[in-house]
Write a protein that holds these residues in place. Structure first.
Motif, PDB file in Angstrom:
ATOM      1  N   ASN A  69      20.825  22.855  33.340  1.00  0.00           N
ATOM      2  CA  ASN A  69      19.692  23.013  32.431  1.00  0.00           C
ATOM      3  C   ASN A  69      19.462  24.494  32.128  1.00  0.00           C
ATOM      4  N   TYR A  70      19.507  24.817  30.841  1.00  0.00           N
ATOM      5  CA  TYR A  70      19.214  26.146  30.342  1.00  0.00           C
ATOM      6  C   TYR A  70      17.928  26.063  29.524  1.00  0.00           C
ATOM      7  N   PRO A  71      17.323  27.201  29.171  1.00  0.00           N
ATOM      8  CA  PRO A  71      16.089  27.145  28.391  1.00  0.00           C
ATOM      9  C   PRO A  71      16.221  26.401  27.055  1.00  0.00           C
ATOM     10  N   ASN A  72      17.380  26.498  26.403  1.00  0.00           N
ATOM     11  CA  ASN A  72      17.537  25.897  25.083  1.00  0.00           C
ATOM     12  C   ASN A  72      18.465  24.689  25.039  1.00  0.00           C
ATOM     13  N   ASP A  73      19.148  24.392  26.122  1.00  0.00           N
ATOM     14  CA  ASP A  73      20.114  23.295  26.131  1.00  0.00           C
ATOM     15  C   ASP A  73      20.222  22.667  27.507  1.00  0.00           C
ATOM     16  N   ARG A  74      20.634  21.409  27.493  1.00  0.00           N
ATOM     17  CA  ARG A  74      21.035  20.720  28.727  1.00  0.00           C
ATOM     18  C   ARG A  74      22.534  20.488  28.560  1.00  0.00           C
ATOM     19  N   VAL A  75      23.320  21.156  29.395  1.00  0.00           N
ATOM     20  CA  VAL A  75      24.769  21.119  29.268  1.00  0.00           C
ATOM     21  C   VAL A  75      25.361  20.086  30.216  1.00  0.00           C
ATOM     22  N   ALA A  76      26.165  19.184  29.654  1.00  0.00           N
ATOM     23  CA  ALA A  76      26.972  18.265  30.452  1.00  0.00           C
ATOM     24  C   ALA A  76      28.271  19.008  30.733  1.00  0.00           C
ATOM     25  N   PHE A  77      28.505  19.345  31.989  1.00  0.00           N
ATOM     26  CA  PHE A  77      29.682  20.113  32.370  1.00  0.00           C
ATOM     27  C   PHE A  77      30.695  19.156  32.993  1.00  0.00           C
ATOM     28  N   ILE A  78      31.847  19.010  32.345  1.00  0.00           N
ATOM     29  CA  ILE A  78      32.887  18.123  32.861  1.00  0.00           C
ATOM     30  C   ILE A  78      33.537  18.824  34.048  1.00  0.00           C
ATOM     31  N   THR A  79      33.269  18.305  35.238  1.00  0.00           N
ATOM     32  CA  THR A  79      33.773  18.941  36.450  1.00  0.00           C
ATOM     33  C   THR A  79      35.219  18.555  36.720  1.00  0.00           C
ATOM     34  N   PHE A  80      35.563  17.280  36.539  1.00  0.00           N
ATOM     35  CA  PHE A  80      36.938  16.810  36.719  1.00  0.00           C
ATOM     36  C   PHE A  80      37.210  15.701  35.721  1.00  0.00           C
ATOM     37  N   ILE A  81      38.437  15.681  35.190  1.00  0.00           N
ATOM     38  CA  ILE A  81      38.825  14.626  34.270  1.00  0.00           C
ATOM     39  C   ILE A  81      40.322  14.381  34.439  1.00  0.00           C
ATOM     40  N   GLY A  82      40.685  13.102  34.495  1.00  0.00           N
ATOM     41  CA  GLY A  82      42.093  12.761  34.650  1.00  0.00           C
ATOM     42  C   GLY A  82      42.402  11.414  34.035  1.00  0.00           C
ATOM     43  N   GLY A  83      43.677  11.191  33.747  1.00  0.00           N
ATOM     44  CA  GLY A  83      44.090   9.954  33.096  1.00  0.00           C
ATOM     45  C   GLY A  83      43.801  10.027  31.616  1.00  0.00           C
ATOM     46  N   LYS A  84      43.629   8.872  31.013  1.00  0.00           N
ATOM     47  CA  LYS A  84      43.331   8.801  29.579  1.00  0.00           C
ATOM     48  C   LYS A  84      41.852   8.506  29.409  1.00  0.00           C
ATOM     49  N   LEU A  85      41.074   9.515  29.142  1.00  0.00           N
ATOM     50  CA  LEU A  85      39.648   9.305  28.895  1.00  0.00           C
ATOM     51  C   LEU A  85      39.322   9.777  27.486  1.00  0.00           C
ATOM     52  N   ILE A  86      39.520  11.043  27.221  1.00  0.00           N
ATOM     53  CA  ILE A  86      39.304  11.539  25.855  1.00  0.00           C
ATOM     54  C   ILE A  86      40.675  11.544  25.182  1.00  0.00           C
ATOM     55  N   LYS A 106      24.894  19.758  24.823  1.00  0.00           N
ATOM     56  CA  LYS A 106      26.207  20.395  24.731  1.00  0.00           C
ATOM     57  C   LYS A 106      27.110  19.814  25.810  1.00  0.00           C
ATOM     58  N   VAL A 107      28.418  19.925  25.567  1.00  0.00           N
ATOM     59  CA  VAL A 107      29.420  19.563  26.569  1.00  0.00           C
ATOM     60  C   VAL A 107      30.275  20.797  26.825  1.00  0.00           C
ATOM     61  N   GLN A 108      30.479  21.110  28.093  1.00  0.00           N
ATOM     62  CA  GLN A 108      31.324  22.233  28.476  1.00  0.00           C
ATOM     63  C   GLN A 108      32.282  21.791  29.579  1.00  0.00           C
ATOM     64  N   GLY A 109      33.302  22.584  29.789  1.00  0.00           N
ATOM     65  CA  GLY A 109      34.220  22.361  30.890  1.00  0.00           C
ATOM     66  C   GLY A 109      35.230  23.484  30.949  1.00  0.00           C
ATOM     67  N   MET A 110      35.768  23.715  32.113  1.00  0.00           N
ATOM     68  CA  MET A 110      36.862  24.669  32.267  1.00  0.00           C
ATOM     69  C   MET A 110      38.121  23.945  31.823  1.00  0.00           C
ATOM     70  N   LEU A 118      44.143  20.978  22.999  1.00  0.00           N
ATOM     71  CA  LEU A 118      43.938  19.557  22.708  1.00  0.00           C
ATOM     72  C   LEU A 118      42.488  19.277  22.314  1.00  0.00           C
ATOM     73  N   TRP A 119      41.553  19.830  23.061  1.00  0.00           N
ATOM     74  CA  TRP A 119      40.144  19.529  22.827  1.00  0.00           C
ATOM     75  C   TRP A 119      39.579  20.229  21.596  1.00  0.00           C
ATOM     76  N   LYS A 120      40.303  21.180  21.037  1.00  0.00           N
ATOM     77  CA  LYS A 120      39.853  21.801  19.784  1.00  0.00           C
ATOM     78  C   LYS A 120      39.742  20.756  18.681  1.00  0.00           C
ATOM     79  N   ARG A 121      40.560  19.707  18.752  1.00  0.00           N
ATOM     80  CA  ARG A 121      40.497  18.670  17.710  1.00  0.00           C
ATOM     81  C   ARG A 121      39.189  17.878  17.787  1.00  0.00           C
ATOM     82  N   TYR A 122      38.447  18.010  18.885  1.00  0.00           N
ATOM     83  CA  TYR A 122      37.152  17.337  19.023  1.00  0.00           C
ATOM     84  C   TYR A 122      35.993  18.308  18.824  1.00  0.00           C
ATOM     85  N   GLY A 123      36.305  19.504  18.347  1.00  0.00           N
ATOM     86  CA  GLY A 123      35.261  20.474  18.036  1.00  0.00           C
ATOM     87  C   GLY A 123      34.983  21.497  19.120  1.00  0.00           C
ATOM     88  N   PHE A 124      35.683  21.420  20.256  1.00  0.00           N
ATOM     89  CA  PHE A 124      35.483  22.412  21.305  1.00  0.00           C
ATOM     90  C   PHE A 124      36.024  23.759  20.831  1.00  0.00           C
TER      91      PHE A 124
END
Length: 135
Positions: A69-86, A106-110, A118-124
Motif C-alpha cells: 500500500n502506497y499513498p496513491n496506489d495499492r500494488v499487487a506484487f507478483i512474488t512468484f509465478i510459474g507454469g502457464k498463468l499469463i 497496479k501490478v508489479q513484479g521482478m 514477454l510481459w510488455k505485450r500486456y502493457g508492462f
C-alpha cells in the motif's frame, strides 16, 4: 484456461498441486525465500494464491501475490509465478480482475529480461533496475 483465486482455507490442500510451479520460480529468487516459507505466507493468508486451470480443472500454472500500500496506489506484487498463468490477453485480464477485486490499482513484479519482454505485450513497462549488496 481460467485464472482462479484460491481462498486461504483451501491453500494447504491445493499446495501439492501447485508446488512444482512455485519451485520452478524459486531458482530465480536468489535465496530470498524457501518453498516452505512461501507455503507459510500463502497458507497464513499473507499472500494470495492464483491458479490457471483448464476445462477439466487441471492446474497448469500458479502465482503468489503480495500487496503493497502506497499513498496513491495499492500494488499487487507478483512474488512468484510459474507454469502457464499469463499466457494470453484473456488470462492476463482474468488475473487483473482478481487483483482489482482485492483493491489493486497496479501490478508489479521482478522479471528476468525474457519475461520483461514477454510481459510488455500486456502493457508492462520497465521502471527501474534492482541492485543489491549484502552488508
Amino acid at each position: 484456461m481460467n485464472v482462479n483465486y484460491v481462498p486461504q482455507q483451501y491453500a494447504a490442500q491445493t499446495w501439492p498441486q501447485i508446488e512444482q510451479y512455485v519451485e520452478s520460480a524459486i531458482e530465480h529468487c536468489h535465496g530470498e525465500y524457501t518453498i516452505d516459507q512461501i507455503k507459510l505466507l500463502v497458507c497464513m493468508g499473507q499472500w494470495l494464491l492464483l491458479v490457471a486451470v483448464d476445462e477439466e480443472r487441471k492446474i497448469h500454472g500458479a502465482a503468489t501475490v503480495s500487496f503493497i500500500n502506497y499513498p496513491n496506489d495499492r500494488v499487487a506484487f507478483i512474488t512468484f509465478i510459474g507454469g502457464k498463468l499469463i499466457s494470453n490477453q484473456d488470462t492476463f485480464q482474468q488475473m487483473s480482475n482478481i487483483l482489482k477485486s482485492n483493491g489493486a490499482t497496479k501490478v508489479q513484479g521482478m522479471a528476468r529480461p525474457a519475461i520483461a519482454r514477454l510481459w510488455k505485450r500486456y502493457g508492462f513497462e520497465e521502471r527501474s533496475t534492482l541492485v543489491e549488496v549484502r552488508i
